[in-house]
Design an enzyme around this catalytic site. Structure first.
Site, PDB file in Angstrom:
ATOM      1  N   HIS A 137      31.381  20.379  15.171  1.00  0.00           N
ATOM      2  CA  HIS A 137      30.330  19.761  14.360  1.00  0.00           C
ATOM      3  C   HIS A 137      29.218  20.749  14.029  1.00  0.00           C
ATOM      4  O   HIS A 137      28.163  20.365  13.539  1.00  0.00           O
ATOM      5  CB  HIS A 137      29.775  18.534  15.089  1.00  0.00           C
ATOM      6  CG  HIS A 137      30.814  17.475  15.279  1.00  0.00           C
ATOM      7  ND1 HIS A 137      30.874  16.320  14.529  1.00  0.00           N
ATOM      8  CD2 HIS A 137      31.882  17.426  16.104  1.00  0.00           C
ATOM      9  CE1 HIS A 137      31.920  15.598  14.910  1.00  0.00           C
ATOM     10  NE2 HIS A 137      32.553  16.247  15.864  1.00  0.00           N
ATOM     11  N   GLU A 141      31.780  43.743  27.955  1.00  0.00           N
ATOM     12  CA  GLU A 141      31.338  44.950  28.671  1.00  0.00           C
ATOM     13  C   GLU A 141      32.487  45.933  28.883  1.00  0.00           C
ATOM     14  O   GLU A 141      32.268  47.126  29.032  1.00  0.00           O
ATOM     15  CB  GLU A 141      30.748  44.575  30.047  1.00  0.00           C
ATOM     16  CG  GLU A 141      29.260  44.318  30.006  1.00  0.00           C
ATOM     17  CD  GLU A 141      28.614  44.226  31.385  1.00  0.00           C
ATOM     18  OE1 GLU A 141      29.329  44.225  32.404  1.00  0.00           O
ATOM     19  OE2 GLU A 141      27.381  44.127  31.443  1.00  0.00           O
ATOM     20  N   LYS A 144      17.166  48.733  29.525  1.00  0.00           N
ATOM     21  CA  LYS A 144      16.481  48.733  30.827  1.00  0.00           C
ATOM     22  C   LYS A 144      15.437  49.846  30.871  1.00  0.00           C
ATOM     23  O   LYS A 144      14.316  49.642  31.347  1.00  0.00           O
ATOM     24  CB  LYS A 144      17.491  48.944  31.959  1.00  0.00           C
ATOM     25  CG  LYS A 144      18.343  47.715  32.261  1.00  0.00           C
ATOM     26  CD  LYS A 144      19.204  47.965  33.483  1.00  0.00           C
ATOM     27  CE  LYS A 144      20.276  46.912  33.612  1.00  0.00           C
ATOM     28  NZ  LYS A 144      21.298  47.269  34.597  1.00  0.00           N
TER      29      LYS A 144
END
Ligand code: PA5
Length: 552
Positions: free
Chosen positions: A425, A404, A540
């Site tokens: 892995h 951010e 948003k």
């Protein structure tokens, strides 16, 4: 007898000099240390160039080291004129006679503290080690010195882009002491009266607390207070399961939101508050809810005023992802039974160590420069690596911090995180032989909190008797060394290793501050404002439109 306190400007006598600082004794019997980083804002090679044994010095009291009860002093915090006052009788109030006797008793008193000071000072100096020997690049740090100097001044003077949000830089010194004590008392109350604390927040209002609690308590803690996180997801399955689990538990809530309007947090809080009120009644519920929010504004603040919840403040000049040392992080961390005094002490020592432009000693800025250099030399990803599952939330915290802060205007390193050996892995193949887009930053803890020995087996069918008597930390360390060599020497993946001796509140405090400071420097090196996040608003708006929120 008057004892000196923080911010006093006092005169003492230099009684000893070590390579990490100068010891000072005062006429009221108090003693203190001017750490090398507090001698001068310039690079200090030899402390005796600045102070001599027997000399009187005028110093500022930065604080009191509570464990050993010595004063933390600064010479550099005074300007030249203030320092000179001791030498100029016209402007200097004549000091009381300094009573430094040579008596055996006085010496013993000093001596009894000396070992502790030395240990503490060495701990402070070596709190975080940064190993840049595996970065496969020859960086000319000196070439960054002018830029670093300018940016460091910008950070210290709280100027530059986003400067309204630089409160975190000095927070380990400036934090609200009254609120801090209140947090400790409330945390004790929560620990003694509840089985579960529900921490309700998202992003910067949750990640720091979770990272610290996991790192310090481990993932299967047997502490008497369970911590559950809510408000960080819309997942109906997750939220419904938490609500169902809480039905039969005695729980308190810490709702955390600066804006007080974050949708995930607000929905979760509405649900969990309703559950609590149904369980214990509205009046009793008020005593079980602790809120951390803006000091004056927002929907949550209004609710706190109406309901009379115990409230802590997220200061105006500190943004979410830099808020771990405010009540946002420290209250839940204290509830988890962890030592927040040590944590803020670690942050303080880190602040003192890294608030300068000395590129010989400032490993925090060297790390920031290395990131910048690698970014400008075709690396797009910084992969944070830990070898402890309990540190994986630090990876999440770092992803938010760097992502951010830096990811704007088409610039920035993409921060990822992995936990080895687990992810060796899965992603190990890509890191070893995939496209050359990344470098790794390993966060290493030298000594684990717990360890376990591999037992003997008479049959040895699994062929593991060659490791009999060895500890898992030994195996983990060898896995790390082997992987580092493989990734660097064969895979040509640059590696930075940042290590702490142990994972305790003090070292964690230092480490989190280290990364915040490095992040600010890194973003400014990219000419980015580290303290806004305009991009997170886009989704948003769409979501609010689709949800039918008024005005969208
Ligand atoms: O770093 C940030 O600013 C964000 O992650 C916020 O902390 C997050 O969105 C939560 O915001 P608020 O505390 O206003 O609920």
């Amino acid at each position: 007898m008057m004892f000196y306190k923080e911010n006093d400007i006092v005169i003492g006598k230099v009684t000893g000099i070590q390579n990490y600082g100068a010891f000072v004794m005062f006429d009221n019997g108090q003693t203190g240390l001017i750490h090398i980083s507090e001698i001068s804002s310039k690079f200090v090679k030899n402390i005796e160039d600045y102070v001599k044994i027997g000399e009187k010095v005028r110093v500022k009291v930065l604080g009191i080291e509570e464990k050993n009860n010595y004063l933390k002093l600064s010479l550099k915090a005074l300007n030249d004129r203030e320092r000179q006052k001791i030498k100029n009788p016209l402007i200097f109030n004549k000091p009381k006679r300094i009573k430094i006797s040579n008596s055996e008793d006085d010496f013993k008193k000093l001596r009894s503290h000396l070992d502790k000071w030395i240990t503490k000072s060495l701990e402070e100096q070596n709190m975080i080690k940064v190993d840049l020997t595996n970065i496969i690049s020859d960086i000319n740090f000196e070439s960054y010195s002018e830029k670093v100097k300018t940016i460091n001044n910008m950070i210290n003077n709280k100027s530059g882009a986003g400067s309204d949000f630089l409160g975190w830089t000095t927070w380990p010194k400036d934090y609200d002491k009254e609120e801090f004590e209140r947090m400790i008392k409330c945390a004790e109350y929560v620990r003694n009266n509840f089985e579960v604390l529900v921490v309700c927040g998202i992003g910067g209002s949750y990640l720091g607390a979770r990272a610290a609690i996991d790192a310090l308590r481990g993932l299967y803690s047997d502490d008497k207070l369970e911590i559950i996180y809510l408000g960080q997801t819309f997942s109906p399955l997750y939220v419904a399961q938490v609500m169902s689990y809480l039905k039969n538990k005695k729980f308190a809530i810490n709702v955390i939101s600066k804006s007080g309007t974050t949708t995930e947090t607000s929905i979760a809080f509405r649900l969990v508050k309703e559950l609590l009120e149904k369980k214990v009644g509205k009046d009793e519920a008020r005593k079980c809810i602790f809120a951390t929010t803006d000091k004056a504004r927002g929907a949550l603040k209004e609710l706190c005023n109406t309901e009379g919840y115990e409230t802590f403040v997220l200061p105006d000049d500190i943004g979410g992802r830099y808020s771990v040392f405010t009540a946002v992080g420290l209250f839940p961390i204290a509830c988890a039974g962890l030592d927040i005094k040590e944590m803020i002490q670690g942050a303080y020592d880190s602040m003192v160590k890294y608030d300068n432009d000395d590129l010989i000693n400032n490993d925090c800025y060297k790390y920031a420069i290395t990131r910048d250099y690698l970014y400008r030399h075709n690396k797009a990803v910084e992969l944070f690596v830990t070898y402890e599952p309990s540190l994986s939330q630090i990876g999440e915290w770092l992803k938010q911090l760097f992502g951010e802060s830096e990811g704007k205007e088409g610039k920035g390193l993409f921060p990822g995180s992995v936990t080895f050996s687990t992810d060796l892995h899965s992603l190990g193949q890509f890191i070893q032989e995939g496209s050359h887009i990344m470098f790794e930053t390993i966060i290493k803890v030298d000594n684990p909190t717990l360890d376990i020995e591999i037992p003997h087996d008479d049959d040895d069918l699994d062929g593991l008797n060659y490791l009999e008597g060895k500890t898992l930390s030994f195996v983990n360390e060898k896995a790390m060394q082997g992987t580092l060599k493989a990734h660097v020497e064969v895979g040509k993946v640059p590696n930075i290793v940042i290590s702490v001796e142990k994972m305790d509140s003090y070292h964690l405090g230092g480490l989190l501050y280290f990364f915040m400071r490095a992040c600010a420097m890194s973003a400014y090196l990219l000419e980015i404002n580290p303290f806004n996040q305009p991009g997170v608003e886009v989704y948003k708006k769409n979501m609010f439109h689709l949800l039918g929120k008024k005005g969208y």
